[in-house]
Design an enzyme around this catalytic site. Structure first.
Site, PDB file in Angstrom:
ATOM      1  N   LYS A  18     -62.513  46.510  65.559  1.00  0.00           N
ATOM      2  CA  LYS A  18     -63.766  45.996  66.109  1.00  0.00           C
ATOM      3  C   LYS A  18     -63.520  45.305  67.447  1.00  0.00           C
ATOM      4  CE  LYS A  18     -66.026  42.159  65.459  1.00  0.00           C
ATOM      5  NZ  LYS A  18     -66.583  40.971  64.833  1.00  0.00           N
TER       6      LYS A  18
ATOM      7  N   ASP B 204     -70.083  45.548  63.778  1.00  0.00           N
ATOM      8  CA  ASP B 204     -69.994  44.175  63.283  1.00  0.00           C
ATOM      9  C   ASP B 204     -70.964  44.037  62.111  1.00  0.00           C
ATOM     10  OD1 ASP B 204     -72.515  44.139  64.394  1.00  0.00           O
ATOM     11  OD2 ASP B 204     -72.287  42.156  65.277  1.00  0.00           O
TER      12      ASP B 204
END
Ligand code: SF4
Length: 228
Positions: free
Chosen positions: A135, A153
């Site tokens: 991420k 996310d």
């Protein structure tokens, strides 16, 4: 509520899901909000630091902490030499400050040792740094390196599930579902817009369906009925 609404979309074929994903992308792109990362930063390293601090913390709070942090440690080398106790006191408001301080120091040391203090621009190089996952790497690649990237996310995960764009719960698998559904040139903007949609409209507890631009394409069984 009819049966179709209860079950979500009837046609779950990849073709139908991709067509809906592209419609949703087009609607998101028409939204006036800028598709930009909301973590304040001036360099890739500052964004890397801010992204590490943003775990389990709001961007707003991170943005209140980073000016003091970057004044105390203006570059990678300075952060690599930081005293854990002082660093912890500076980042304490972001939560999990002990583990975050450790991650920041270890990552900075690796950047100095392996990359001469420069943040690399490939997924492999970024994810080989201590404490950097996919991420965070996607945030850096999309915002600083111009590499098409999908950031998954908590907001992107929730919104893509509600919109039935994925059946996956693992962020990496969700990332690859969205990659398959959207043109590569739209990956960065699309995921950033979806993230902002989750942050400001499709809220976790009380989604603001009454103002949602995706309302007509949303078949989430618990979406709130829009009233005229
Ligand atoms: S209609 Fe409601 S649940 Fe569906 S995407 Fe919009 S805000 Fe989220």
């Amino acid at each position: 509520m009819n049966a179709a609404r209860r079950r979500g979309p009837r046609d779950r074929s990849p073709r139908a899901v991709h067509a809906r994903a592209r419609r949703i992308l087009a609607r998101l792109k028409r939204q006036p909000r800028h598709a930009r990362v909301e973590l304040d930063h001036a360099t890739p390293f500052e964004l890397l630091v801010a992204t590490i601090l943003s775990a389990q913390c709001t961007d707003e709070r991170v943005n209140r902490v980073t000016p003091g942090l970057f004044a105390a440690y203006p570059d990678v080398a300075a952060l690599a030499r930081a005293s854990p106790a002082r660093l912890e006191s500076l980042i304490r408001p972001t939560g999990f400050y002990r583990s975050k301080a450790q991650r920041l120091i270890e990552c900075s040391r690796a950047l100095v040792e392996r990359w001469g203090g420069v943040v690399p621009k490939t997924m492999d190089a970024l994810t080989e740094l201590p404490g950097i996952g996919r991420k965070t790497a996607n945030v850096i690649l999309g915002a600083c390196a111009g590499v098409p990237s999908i950031v998954v996310d908590t907001h992107v995960k929730r919104v893509s599930a509600r919109l039935h764009l994925t059946r996956q719960t693992d962020p990496v698998k969700i990332e690859f579902d969205l990659r398959a559904a959207w043109p590569e040139r739209d990956w960065t903007e699309g995921s950033q817009r979806m993230l902002l949609h989750g942050r400001y409209v499709c809220l976790a507890r009380t989604p603001r369906c009454e103002v949602c631009a995706l309302y007509d394409d949303c078949e989430w069984e618990r979406k709130r009925v829009r009233r005229c």
